[in-house]
Design a protein around this motif. Sequence first.
Motif, PDB file in Angstrom:
ATOM      1  N   UNK A 105       0.843  -1.196   0.000  1.00 46.39           N
ATOM      2  CA  UNK A 105       0.000   0.000   0.000  1.00 46.39           C
ATOM      3  C   UNK A 105       0.880   1.249   0.000  1.00 46.39           C
ATOM      4  N   UNK A 106       0.511   2.227  -0.814  1.00 40.36           N
ATOM      5  CA  UNK A 106       1.299   3.450  -0.973  1.00 40.36           C
ATOM      6  C   UNK A 106       0.593   4.610  -0.276  1.00 40.36           C
ATOM      7  N   UNK A 107       0.896   4.816   1.001  1.00 43.93           N
ATOM      8  CA  UNK A 107       0.267   5.880   1.769  1.00 43.93           C
ATOM      9  C   UNK A 107       0.937   7.222   1.489  1.00 43.93           C
ATOM     10  N   UNK A 108       0.158   8.306   1.709  1.00 43.74           N
ATOM     11  CA  UNK A 108       0.750   9.637   1.694  1.00 43.74           C
ATOM     12  C   UNK A 108       1.743   9.746   2.851  1.00 43.74           C
ATOM     13  N   UNK A 109       2.772  10.600   2.685  1.00 43.62           N
ATOM     14  CA  UNK A 109       3.856  10.658   3.656  1.00 43.62           C
ATOM     15  C   UNK A 109       3.964  12.039   4.307  1.00 43.62           C
ATOM     16  N   UNK A 110       4.538  12.037   5.517  1.00 44.83           N
ATOM     17  CA  UNK A 110       4.917  13.281   6.178  1.00 44.83           C
ATOM     18  C   UNK A 110       6.259  13.738   5.605  1.00 44.83           C
ATOM     19  N   UNK A 111       6.674  14.983   5.883  1.00 42.10           N
ATOM     20  CA  UNK A 111       8.005  15.425   5.419  1.00 42.10           C
ATOM     21  C   UNK A 111       9.133  14.537   5.917  1.00 42.10           C
ATOM     22  N   UNK A 112       8.917  13.848   7.052  1.00 42.78           N
ATOM     23  CA  UNK A 112       9.944  12.951   7.588  1.00 42.78           C
ATOM     24  C   UNK A 112       9.876  11.551   6.985  1.00 42.78           C
ATOM     25  N   UNK A 113       8.914  11.332   6.081  1.00 40.33           N
ATOM     26  CA  UNK A 113       8.807  10.033   5.430  1.00 40.33           C
ATOM     27  C   UNK A 113       7.911   9.037   6.131  1.00 40.33           C
ATOM     28  N   UNK A 114       7.252   9.451   7.220  1.00 36.28           N
ATOM     29  CA  UNK A 114       6.311   8.566   7.911  1.00 36.28           C
ATOM     30  C   UNK A 114       4.967   8.574   7.199  1.00 36.28           C
ATOM     31  N   UNK A 115       4.112   7.623   7.537  1.00 38.77           N
ATOM     32  CA  UNK A 115       2.756   7.615   6.990  1.00 38.77           C
ATOM     33  C   UNK A 115       2.017   8.853   7.490  1.00 38.77           C
ATOM     34  N   UNK A 116       1.474   9.629   6.571  1.00 35.06           N
ATOM     35  CA  UNK A 116       0.748  10.849   6.938  1.00 35.06           C
ATOM     36  C   UNK A 116      -0.581  10.501   7.605  1.00 35.06           C
ATOM     37  N   UNK A 117      -1.000  11.337   8.539  1.00 35.62           N
ATOM     38  CA  UNK A 117      -2.271  11.121   9.240  1.00 35.62           C
ATOM     39  C   UNK A 117      -3.059  12.424   9.264  1.00 35.62           C
ATOM     40  N   UNK A 118      -4.363  12.323   8.915  1.00 32.38           N
ATOM     41  CA  UNK A 118      -5.197  13.521   8.820  1.00 32.38           C
ATOM     42  C   UNK A 118      -6.265  13.535   9.907  1.00 32.38           C
ATOM     43  N   UNK A 119      -6.888  14.708  10.061  1.00 32.73           N
ATOM     44  CA  UNK A 119      -7.937  14.909  11.055  1.00 32.73           C
ATOM     45  C   UNK A 119      -9.270  14.386  10.558  1.00 32.73           C
ATOM     46  N   UNK A 120     -10.076  13.896  11.507  1.00 31.49           N
ATOM     47  CA  UNK A 120     -11.435  13.453  11.205  1.00 31.49           C
ATOM     48  C   UNK A 120     -12.297  13.710  12.436  1.00 31.49           C
ATOM     49  N   UNK A 121     -13.596  13.785  12.217  1.00 32.52           N
ATOM     50  CA  UNK A 121     -14.524  14.110  13.285  1.00 32.52           C
ATOM     51  C   UNK A 121     -14.488  13.126  14.442  1.00 32.52           C
ATOM     52  N   UNK A 122     -14.450  13.658  15.656  1.00 37.18           N
ATOM     53  CA  UNK A 122     -14.509  12.842  16.864  1.00 37.18           C
ATOM     54  C   UNK A 122     -13.170  12.318  17.332  1.00 37.18           C
ATOM     55  N   UNK A 123     -12.116  12.466  16.522  1.00 35.73           N
ATOM     56  CA  UNK A 123     -10.784  12.000  16.903  1.00 35.73           C
ATOM     57  C   UNK A 123     -10.004  13.154  17.529  1.00 35.73           C
ATOM     58  N   UNK A 124      -9.450  12.914  18.711  1.00 27.88           N
ATOM     59  CA  UNK A 124      -8.715  13.959  19.414  1.00 27.88           C
ATOM     60  C   UNK A 124      -7.503  14.410  18.614  1.00 27.88           C
ATOM     61  N   UNK A 125      -6.810  13.488  17.988  1.00 26.88           N
ATOM     62  CA  UNK A 125      -5.610  13.806  17.224  1.00 26.88           C
ATOM     63  C   UNK A 125      -5.779  13.367  15.767  1.00 26.88           C
ATOM     64  N   UNK A 126      -4.963  13.967  14.896  1.00 27.92           N
ATOM     65  CA  UNK A 126      -4.929  13.521  13.505  1.00 27.92           C
ATOM     66  C   UNK A 126      -4.357  12.107  13.481  1.00 27.92           C
ATOM     67  N   UNK A 127      -5.195  11.124  13.086  1.00 28.35           N
ATOM     68  CA  UNK A 127      -4.711   9.740  13.126  1.00 28.35           C
ATOM     69  C   UNK A 127      -5.181   8.887  11.952  1.00 28.35           C
ATOM     70  N   UNK A 128      -5.706   9.507  10.888  1.00 28.00           N
ATOM     71  CA  UNK A 128      -6.174   8.714   9.757  1.00 28.00           C
ATOM     72  C   UNK A 128      -5.091   8.583   8.696  1.00 28.00           C
ATOM     73  N   UNK A 129      -4.535   7.377   8.570  1.00 29.74           N
ATOM     74  CA  UNK A 129      -3.592   7.089   7.491  1.00 29.74           C
ATOM     75  C   UNK A 129      -4.359   7.116   6.171  1.00 29.74           C
ATOM     76  N   UNK A 130      -3.807   7.801   5.172  1.00 29.59           N
ATOM     77  CA  UNK A 130      -4.624   8.047   3.987  1.00 29.59           C
ATOM     78  C   UNK A 130      -3.812   7.997   2.701  1.00 29.59           C
TER      79      UNK A 130
END
Length: 598
Positions: A105-130
């Motif tokens: 699977x080819x996930x979007x990445x952070x500038x550091x090369x980690x799997x990027x995580x975005x915000x979604x409703x009801x989640x305290x932190x950005x945690x959706x790998x996308x």
Amino acid sequence: MEFERHAYDVVVVGAGGAGLRAAIAAHEDGARTAVVCKSLLGKAHTVMAEGGIAAAMGNAYPEDDWRVHFRDTMRGGKMLNHWRMAQLHAQEAPDRVRELEDWGALFDRTPDGLISQRDFGGHRYARLAHVGDRTGLELIRTLQQRTVALGVDVFMECTVTRVLTDAEGVTGAFGYWRESGRFVAWEAPSVVLATGGIGKAYKVTSNSWEYTGDGHSLALQAGAGLVNMEFVQFHPTGMVWPPSVRGILVTESVRGDGGVLRNSAGNRFMFDYIPDFFRKETAETEDEADRWYEDKKNNRRPPELLPRDEVARAINSEVKAGRGSPHGGVFLDIASRRPAEYVRRRLPSMYHQFKELADVDITAEAMEVGPTCHYVMGGVEVDPDTAAARVPGLFAAGEVAGGMHGSNRLGGNSLSDLLVFGRRAGTAAAEHARKRAGLVALVEESLADAARAALAPFEREGGENPYAVQAELQQTMHDLVGIIRTAAEVEQALARIAALRERVAALSVEGHRQYNPGWHLALDLPHLLLVSECIARAALEREESRGGHTRDDFPAPDPEWGRTNLVCTRTADGGVGVTRQPLPQMPPELAEVFEEQP
């Protein structure tokens, strides 16, 4: 009568994320495994889960962990979730995401090369790998590729109409090829249901044609119970115009990436609908909400990212108050919030969807959106650790299973749910099959009975038209068992469902078994009707408002109901019975999570 026959250890019904993950797990555990799906492999409705996979990986915020994800999930479900399912889900989701990455699977990445995580409703932190806003497609592509590489047998365009059982439990399944109409039977000691949801019971839905409640109904008829069926999630944002696309999903990623909801006066109305339960964590002014996108750690979340049930009810209230958009929705605006290049890069599917289907450029103008039937929290009552139903040899994972999400599902939790419990279901099904090896057999009388039931619509002349009956059922559920309910309306719905049951028993179709969509619908309708009755009976019984169930005559949550589940079972006369069941007690060490400061 001749049947095509096969023998396996594990038969998985459904080839979405849960079904494929279960099949992979069962195969890797040594079981002879088959997957049966109504459409082509890779066309499962999981592809519509666009925003991401919720997992507390800590890539965006190191302080995020499974305990915070667990707390968010329980609070989103208004504490009616099965605590053990929510715990396992939060703990195991990160490993399931990394596993997908290992499989290609080819996930979007952070500038550091980690799997990027975005915000979604009801989640305290950005945690959706996308993967942009096409995450479900990437998940299915990855699991499909692995399933094929492992050599798992796949029966495409094939529908299961009955789970076969004897006194000891499951013995297999019966179905037919959709192209030819020929019958096929699978002998197997373990059957995993991964059939998705029930959206085609409603007039306006984001769900595809496959979602006719097959798995819910098959489990109920085999002797399993369905839990939490009153809780139906109406996603706040579906397309409302033109009519040909009404209900098609508009991903929560639009709001996660900065989109805001406005009424016909241009006001961000969500500030008027913040419930006390979430007030401490939600911005109450526009300036405060806007600052959150620049400094997410130290500011409260915008109200557009409240849980889905809260947002859907708010939109419904604005429309009823006469402040809706021209076509009966509200406006979702990201054009004034983000540069056009940002929108096209982060939300490519949404950009093309509105451009092609509604002639709307979302980088330049607002979208019209409104609630659409999206997900059912209710499903087969299963053991949290094994995904096993009360019928030996029957397992369920994904949307068809109940308990994990309580009264409301948080966005992104569906994809991690199907990965975590798909794997657990497949492993447990393989283990059960080993114990029952050589002890199951298909009974000719049962096969003949299943075949007679499937052919019955051809035997009748001048009976009911399946399309007309489905349209009436969808209108009934839309009007009387929708976002807002009352006892009088639900009782009226049950009366109509009783009348529709007689009409379903008199369905007739013309032509032959080959290429006959009218026959296919005639076989789906009993499932839809049974599931609709479960939803209505549970909705009438629960005299409170909680999550995806809102009673206008009981507008507040009731603490007593907050400790009670409703379980639907099949009665001797073929109807639906509802019983109350105490909520499983959370252990003290987990309860302490809710006393910690966010």
